[in-house]
Write an enzyme that holds these catalytic residues in place. Structure first.
Site, PDB file in Angstrom:
ATOM      1  N   ASP A   1      -0.004  -7.657   1.441  1.00 27.61           N
ATOM      2  CA  ASP A   1       0.416  -6.255   1.530  1.00 27.61           C
ATOM      3  C   ASP A   1       1.940  -6.141   1.542  1.00 27.61           C
ATOM      4  OD1 ASP A   1       0.106  -3.535   1.540  1.00 27.61           O
ATOM      5  OD2 ASP A   1      -0.291  -3.369   3.688  1.00 27.61           O
TER       6      ASP A   1
ATOM      7  N   SER B   1       4.737   2.142   8.049  1.00 26.72           N
ATOM      8  CA  SER B   1       4.400   1.039   7.145  1.00 26.72           C
ATOM      9  C   SER B   1       5.604   0.626   6.308  1.00 26.72           C
ATOM     10  CB  SER B   1       3.260   1.450   6.218  1.00 26.72           C
ATOM     11  OG  SER B   1       2.066   1.636   6.932  1.00 26.72           O
TER      12      SER B   1
ATOM     13  N   HIS C   1       0.819  -1.224   0.000  1.00 26.43           N
ATOM     14  CA  HIS C   1       0.000   0.000   0.000  1.00 26.43           C
ATOM     15  C   HIS C   1       0.848   1.269   0.000  1.00 26.43           C
ATOM     16  CE1 HIS C   1       0.428  -0.105   4.526  1.00 26.43           C
ATOM     17  NE2 HIS C   1       0.496   1.194   4.325  1.00 26.43           N
TER      18      HIS C   1
END
Length: 509
Positions: free
Chosen positions: A152, A236, A121
């Site tokens: 992901d 992230s 993402h």
């Protein structure tokens, strides 16, 4: 009372005191005597002795409590070793997202050839990606090698690595996420809020966490490590490391309404991320084997029914005819205990275990049937194998019949100074987002478009004040425009994530 009566009472009181009699009645006014109540003593009820708490301390292994100064020195050593291997990623978004719109995140250098592990993402909408090594003051352009939306995970490759006199890239040491234990100390490394190479310390809060909706994909594989170490926007793709300095997870998400850490964060286990990365580098896509069964969580009643003395494994709900599991001898109603020698206790663990194997790989299955364990050998196939086409065709689920929602009036409001048209949320959107103003359109060339506010998002705050309707959003922005002030807007995307947009005043050229 006359003086004579008072003196008499006083004399009587003195006599009573000398005799040791109770005196309360002598000073009360004249009233009718109360009946005497006699209470019978009853035998005490028989009470069963109840133990409160366990008998003695828990049976733990004898351990030496470390000196905190030693622990501190260890975390310092880990930070020193890990810091150079964790990078800052800035992804420029496509033209549809506005001028200078970027996504920021973190990554882990996993190869001296320049491969970097991160979250899908972080780079999913990127046109140009820049990777910085903050501790070494180096910067590279990068290309996206491949993405796997189901986990992901994505892999980048740094361009022009080794050109000129650059020093070799620092490479992270990868550990064994299967060896993690509850309560083990871990550190999160990344660039929260674009603050490069920030460290946070916590513990492993849970293992095998799934079903939380952190990955927005119909075939999501969620088998997360949960930690209370602080995870914020920008973390992230960063590293979750143990106190040996080994990367044991790829930081992916947190559970928070605001996007800031709430002490509940999640990381993809490095064992799974490593397999995904190897496939992406080798093939540009992930190739996973197919076993051909559907499983359900095993309840205690189910375990008793099949003669198990403990609740373990998952129950086989369905077996694909002609598939690998069927050919290996797996039957509906079996309890699947292990895949490749690794326990399977939840459906999401089953997905994760199978995802570790490519098509054609032999896999040892341990099942419970007829009161005993059995071992079966299956050979996985590619899900696109022609032999399975007829089964998928005949067993495709029927289309879901949905009842249309009754028509409803949707109010709209426009903030012309900023170039945004809002509408109220529909009934189903209100259930999903609780409140806010839907960005229905952004005028090309407007202040909102130039500063990257995308349509299709839901504005939930303007300058830290909640917004519940389209009209509230218009009023808040109109007030800021009159004051010639910028607007900090918090939005919720369709995937549930939070983002912030800082819109300059519409009157600034």
């Amino acid at each position: 009372m006359t003086l004579r009566r008072f003196l008499f009472a006083l004399a009587a009181l003195a006599v009573v005191v000398l005799l040791g009699l109770p005196v309360a009645r002598l000073l009360q006014p004249d009233v009718a005597p109360r009946p005497t109540v006699v209470t019978r003593a009853t035998s005490p009820a028989s009470v069963e002795a109840v133990q409160i708490g366990a008998d003695g301390p828990p049976p733990t292994e004898a351990i030496d409590v470390p000196d905190l100064a030693d622990v501190s020195r260890q975390t310092v050593a880990v930070a020193r070793e890990v810091e150079p291997t964790v990078v800052y990623i800035q992804a420029e978004l496509g033209a549809g997202y506005g001028r200078d719109a970027t996504e920021a995140g973190s990554g882990i250098i996993i190869s001296p050839s320049g491969y970097v592990l991160t979250n899908a993402h972080v780079v999913a909408r990127s046109e140009n990606v820049t990777v910085s090594l903050p501790s070494e003051k180096r910067e590279y352009r990068a290309e996206v090698v491949g993405e796997d939306p189901t986990t992901d995970i994505a892999v980048l490759r740094l361009m022009e690595v080794g050109v000129g006199d650059d020093e070799p890239l620092p490479v992270a040491s990868l550990g064994d996420s299967d060896a993690l234990q509850l309560g083990e100390w871990v550190m999160v490394v990344g660039s929260p809020f674009r603050l490069h190479n920030s460290f946070a310390l916590g513990i492993v809060s849970a293992l095998g966490r799934g079903g939380i909706g952190a990955i927005q994909n119909d075939f999501a594989i969620e088998d997360f490590i949960q930690t209370d170490a602080a995870i914020n926007m920008g973390n992230s793709g960063g590293a979750l490391v143990n106190l040996r300095g080994e990367v044991v997870g790829v930081v992916t998400a947190n559970a928070s309404e605001t996007g800031a850490s709430a002490g509940v964060g999640f990381a993809v286990p490095i064992n799974l991320a490593r397999v995904v990365a190897e496939d992406l580098i080798r093939y540009g896509e992930v190739r996973r084997g197919y076993l051909g069964i559907e499983v359900l969580e095993l309840a205690r009643a189910d375990a008793r029914e099949v003669g198990m003395d403990a609740v373990r494994g998952v129950r086989v709900l369905n077996v694909v005819s002609g598939g690998p599991a069927a050919r290996a001898g797996v039957r509906q109603g079996d309890v699947l205990l292990e895949i490749g020698g690794r326990r399977v206790d939840e459906p999401n663990q089953f997905q994760s275990r199978v995802a570790m194997y490519p098509p054609g790989a032999p896999v040892l299955l341990t099942v419970w049937r007829d009161g005993a364990e059995r071992q079966l050998r299956a050979q996985l196939v590619d899900p696109r194998d022609p032999s399975l086409e007829s089964w998928f065709a005949n067993n495709a689920p029927p289309p879901v019949q949905t009842r249309p929602e009754p028509t409803e009036e949707i109010a709209r409001s426009e903030a012309p100074d900023w170039g945004v048209q809002f509408r109220d949320l529909t009934r189903s959107e209100r259930r999903r987002f609780s409140g806010g103003a839907y960005v229905e359109a952004v005028q090309p060339g407007s202040a909102a478009e130039l500063d990257g506010l995308p349509h299709g998002t839901v504005v939930v705050e303007v300058e830290n004040r909640p917004v519940a309707t389209a009209e509230e959003a218009r009023v808040a922005l109109a007030r800021l425009a009159r004051q010639d002030r910028p607007a900090l807007i918090r939005v919720r995307r369709s995937d549930g994530r939070t983002a912030f947009y800082d819109l300059a005043s519409p009157f600034v050229e």
